[in-house]
Design a protein around this motif. Structure first.
Motif, PDB file in Angstrom:
ATOM      1  N   ILE A 117       0.885  -1.156   0.000  1.00 29.43           N
ATOM      2  CA  ILE A 117       0.000   0.000   0.000  1.00 29.43           C
ATOM      3  C   ILE A 117       0.923   1.205   0.000  1.00 29.43           C
ATOM      4  N   TYR A 118       0.406   2.372  -0.286  1.00 30.78           N
ATOM      5  CA  TYR A 118       1.239   3.563  -0.182  1.00 30.78           C
ATOM      6  C   TYR A 118       0.612   4.507   0.830  1.00 30.78           C
ATOM      7  N   HIS A 119       1.496   5.168   1.566  1.00 34.01           N
ATOM      8  CA  HIS A 119       0.998   6.045   2.623  1.00 34.01           C
ATOM      9  C   HIS A 119       2.087   7.030   3.041  1.00 34.01           C
ATOM     10  N   PHE A 120       1.681   7.955   3.909  1.00 33.38           N
ATOM     11  CA  PHE A 120       2.575   8.983   4.418  1.00 33.38           C
ATOM     12  C   PHE A 120       3.517   8.412   5.476  1.00 33.38           C
ATOM     13  N   LEU A 121       4.701   9.002   5.543  1.00 33.74           N
ATOM     14  CA  LEU A 121       5.672   8.686   6.581  1.00 33.74           C
ATOM     15  C   LEU A 121       5.743   9.853   7.555  1.00 33.74           C
ATOM     16  N   GLU A 122       6.046   9.544   8.797  1.00 32.76           N
ATOM     17  CA  GLU A 122       6.287  10.613   9.768  1.00 32.76           C
ATOM     18  C   GLU A 122       7.577  11.340   9.418  1.00 32.76           C
ATOM     19  N   GLU A 123       8.568  10.594   8.979  1.00 34.15           N
ATOM     20  CA  GLU A 123       9.884  11.154   8.645  1.00 34.15           C
ATOM     21  C   GLU A 123       9.833  11.851   7.289  1.00 34.15           C
ATOM     22  N   SER A 124      10.538  12.987   7.184  1.00 31.68           N
ATOM     23  CA  SER A 124      10.546  13.736   5.922  1.00 31.68           C
ATOM     24  C   SER A 124      11.957  14.084   5.445  1.00 31.68           C
ATOM     25  N   ARG A 125      12.972  13.510   6.105  1.00 33.27           N
ATOM     26  CA  ARG A 125      14.352  13.783   5.693  1.00 33.27           C
ATOM     27  C   ARG A 125      14.879  12.609   4.875  1.00 33.27           C
ATOM     28  N   HIS A 126      15.318  12.901   3.647  1.00 36.65           N
ATOM     29  CA  HIS A 126      15.820  11.841   2.756  1.00 36.65           C
ATOM     30  C   HIS A 126      16.808  10.918   3.453  1.00 36.65           C
ATOM     31  N   GLU A 127      17.730  11.516   4.179  1.00 36.04           N
ATOM     32  CA  GLU A 127      18.821  10.733   4.776  1.00 36.04           C
ATOM     33  C   GLU A 127      18.358   9.855   5.939  1.00 36.04           C
TER      34      GLU A 127
END
Length: 164
Positions: A117-127
Protein backbone atom coordinates in the motif's frame (compact mmCIF):
# COMPACT_ATOMS: atom_id res chain seq x y z
CA UNK A 1 -25.37 48.49 -25.30
CA UNK A 2 -23.61 45.15 -25.95
CA UNK A 3 -23.96 43.51 -29.31
CA UNK A 4 -26.26 40.51 -29.57
CA UNK A 5 -24.19 37.31 -30.05
CA UNK A 6 -24.82 35.30 -33.20
CA UNK A 7 -27.55 32.71 -32.81
CA UNK A 8 -25.10 29.79 -33.15
CA UNK A 9 -22.59 31.16 -30.59
CA UNK A 10 -21.88 28.94 -27.58
CA UNK A 11 -23.61 29.98 -24.40
CA UNK A 12 -21.26 29.99 -21.44
CA UNK A 13 -22.39 30.28 -17.84
CA UNK A 14 -19.97 30.52 -14.94
CA UNK A 15 -21.18 28.09 -12.26
CA UNK A 16 -19.51 25.92 -9.64
CA UNK A 17 -21.44 22.68 -9.22
CA UNK A 18 -21.30 21.09 -5.78
CA UNK A 19 -22.67 17.55 -5.87
CA UNK A 20 -22.92 15.54 -2.69
CA UNK A 21 -22.86 11.83 -3.36
CA UNK A 22 -22.06 8.52 -1.80
CA UNK A 23 -21.21 5.18 -3.32
CA UNK A 24 -20.92 1.60 -2.25
CA UNK A 25 -17.32 0.54 -1.70
CA UNK A 26 -18.20 -3.10 -2.25
CA UNK A 27 -18.04 -6.12 0.03
CA UNK A 28 -14.25 -6.35 0.26
CA UNK A 29 -13.40 -2.66 0.69
CA UNK A 30 -16.31 -2.21 3.13
CA UNK A 31 -15.07 -5.02 5.38
CA UNK A 32 -11.49 -3.69 5.17
CA UNK A 33 -12.50 -0.11 6.03
CA UNK A 34 -14.88 -1.20 8.81
CA UNK A 35 -12.10 -3.16 10.57
CA UNK A 36 -9.80 -0.17 10.14
CA UNK A 37 -12.39 2.20 11.64
CA UNK A 38 -13.68 0.08 14.51
CA UNK A 39 -10.55 -1.84 15.54
CA UNK A 40 -7.55 -0.11 13.89
CA UNK A 41 -6.98 -3.50 12.27
CA UNK A 42 -5.55 -4.10 8.80
CA UNK A 43 -6.60 -7.09 6.72
CA UNK A 44 -5.87 -8.69 3.39
CA UNK A 45 -7.24 -11.62 1.43
CA UNK A 46 -5.29 -14.77 0.54
CA UNK A 47 -5.37 -16.04 -3.03
CA UNK A 48 -6.67 -19.61 -3.23
CA UNK A 49 -4.33 -20.34 -6.18
CA UNK A 50 -0.94 -18.78 -5.41
CA UNK A 51 -1.31 -18.19 -1.66
CA UNK A 52 -0.30 -14.51 -1.82
CA UNK A 53 -1.93 -12.12 0.67
CA UNK A 54 -3.32 -9.03 -1.05
CA UNK A 55 -3.68 -5.65 0.64
CA UNK A 56 -5.99 -3.94 0.19
CA UNK A 57 -8.20 -7.03 -0.01
CA UNK A 58 -9.85 -7.93 -3.31
CA UNK A 59 -11.90 -10.80 -4.70
CA UNK A 60 -9.45 -11.66 -7.51
CA UNK A 61 -5.66 -11.90 -7.32
CA UNK A 62 -3.92 -9.35 -9.51
CA UNK A 63 -0.83 -11.54 -9.53
CA UNK A 64 -2.28 -14.80 -10.90
CA UNK A 65 -6.01 -14.07 -11.52
CA UNK A 66 -7.08 -16.65 -8.91
CA UNK A 67 -10.00 -16.12 -6.55
CA UNK A 68 -9.34 -15.02 -2.99
CA UNK A 69 -11.11 -16.47 0.02
CA UNK A 70 -9.44 -16.36 3.43
CA UNK A 71 -9.23 -13.05 5.29
CA UNK A 72 -5.86 -12.49 7.00
CA UNK A 73 -4.76 -9.92 9.58
CA UNK A 74 -1.65 -8.03 8.46
CA UNK A 75 0.61 -5.34 9.93
CA UNK A 76 0.33 -2.87 11.53
CA UNK A 77 4.11 -2.96 11.05
CA UNK A 78 5.97 -3.52 7.83
CA UNK A 79 8.85 -2.33 5.68
CA UNK A 80 9.41 0.42 3.16
CA UNK A 81 9.77 -1.00 -0.36
CA UNK A 82 10.00 2.38 -2.11
CA UNK A 83 9.74 6.01 -1.07
CA UNK A 84 10.04 9.65 -1.99
CA UNK A 85 10.14 12.94 -0.15
CA UNK A 86 7.60 15.34 -1.63
CA UNK A 87 8.76 18.95 -1.73
CA UNK A 88 6.09 20.44 -3.98
CA UNK A 89 3.01 21.86 -2.26
CA UNK A 90 -0.43 20.53 -3.22
CA UNK A 91 -3.91 20.01 -1.82
CA UNK A 92 -4.29 16.58 -0.22
CA UNK A 93 -7.19 14.89 -2.05
CA UNK A 94 -8.11 12.86 1.06
CA UNK A 95 -8.56 15.92 3.27
CA UNK A 96 -8.82 18.95 0.97
CA UNK A 97 -6.10 20.62 3.06
CA UNK A 98 -2.76 21.85 1.76
CA UNK A 99 -0.09 19.40 2.97
CA UNK A 100 2.90 20.87 4.76
CA UNK A 101 6.11 20.15 2.90
CA UNK A 102 8.39 18.33 2.85
CA UNK A 103 6.81 14.99 3.72
CA UNK A 104 7.73 11.37 3.24
CA UNK A 105 5.58 9.06 1.15
CA UNK A 106 6.25 5.34 0.78
CA UNK A 107 5.23 2.00 -0.59
CA UNK A 108 4.65 -0.11 2.51
CA UNK A 109 4.73 -3.92 2.61
CA UNK A 110 2.81 -4.79 5.76
CA UNK A 111 3.94 -7.83 7.74
CA UNK A 112 2.04 -10.84 6.41
CA UNK A 113 1.22 -9.19 3.06
CA UNK A 114 2.64 -9.83 -0.40
CA UNK A 115 1.55 -6.53 -1.97
CA UNK A 116 2.15 -2.89 -1.07
CA UNK A 117 0.00 0.00 0.00
CA UNK A 118 1.24 3.56 -0.18
CA UNK A 119 1.00 6.05 2.62
CA UNK A 120 2.57 8.98 4.42
CA UNK A 121 5.67 8.69 6.58
CA UNK A 122 6.29 10.61 9.77
CA UNK A 123 9.88 11.15 8.64
CA UNK A 124 10.55 13.74 5.92
CA UNK A 125 14.35 13.78 5.69
CA UNK A 126 15.82 11.84 2.76
CA UNK A 127 18.82 10.73 4.78
CA UNK A 128 16.61 9.22 7.51
CA UNK A 129 14.51 7.00 5.20
CA UNK A 130 15.66 3.80 3.53
CA UNK A 131 14.35 0.79 1.65
CA UNK A 132 13.78 -2.05 4.12
CA UNK A 133 13.27 0.35 7.05
CA UNK A 134 10.86 -1.07 9.65
CA UNK A 135 7.80 1.12 10.22
CA UNK A 136 4.53 0.94 12.16
CA UNK A 137 1.14 2.51 11.47
CA UNK A 138 0.05 5.37 13.74
CA UNK A 139 -3.75 5.45 13.88
CA UNK A 140 -6.12 8.29 14.66
CA UNK A 141 -7.92 7.98 18.01
CA UNK A 142 -11.00 5.73 17.76
CA UNK A 143 -13.47 8.63 17.99
CA UNK A 144 -11.84 10.32 14.98
CA UNK A 145 -11.66 7.33 12.62
CA UNK A 146 -14.14 7.25 9.74
CA UNK A 147 -13.24 4.12 7.78
CA UNK A 148 -10.74 5.41 5.22
CA UNK A 149 -6.99 4.96 4.79
CA UNK A 150 -6.72 8.43 6.34
CA UNK A 151 -7.45 6.63 9.65
CA UNK A 152 -3.73 5.89 9.50
CA UNK A 153 -2.08 9.25 10.24
CA UNK A 154 1.29 8.06 8.96
CA UNK A 155 3.86 5.32 9.41
CA UNK A 156 6.58 5.86 12.02
CA UNK A 157 10.06 4.34 12.05
CA UNK A 158 10.30 1.55 14.63
CA UNK A 159 13.83 2.68 15.49
CA UNK A 160 14.29 6.42 15.97
CA UNK A 161 16.29 8.06 13.19
CA UNK A 162 19.79 8.85 14.37
CA UNK A 163 21.02 12.43 13.95
CA UNK A 164 24.58 11.51 12.96
Amino acid sequence: MSPTPPIDAALRLEYVADFEYSYAAGKFASRFMDALRTEARLQGTRCDSCGKVLVPPRPVCGLCSGRTGEWVDVGPSGVITGYTVVEVPFIDPMTGIKRPIPYGFAFVRLDGADTNIYHFLEESRHEKISIGMRITAVFKPAAERDGTLADIIHFRAEEPASDE
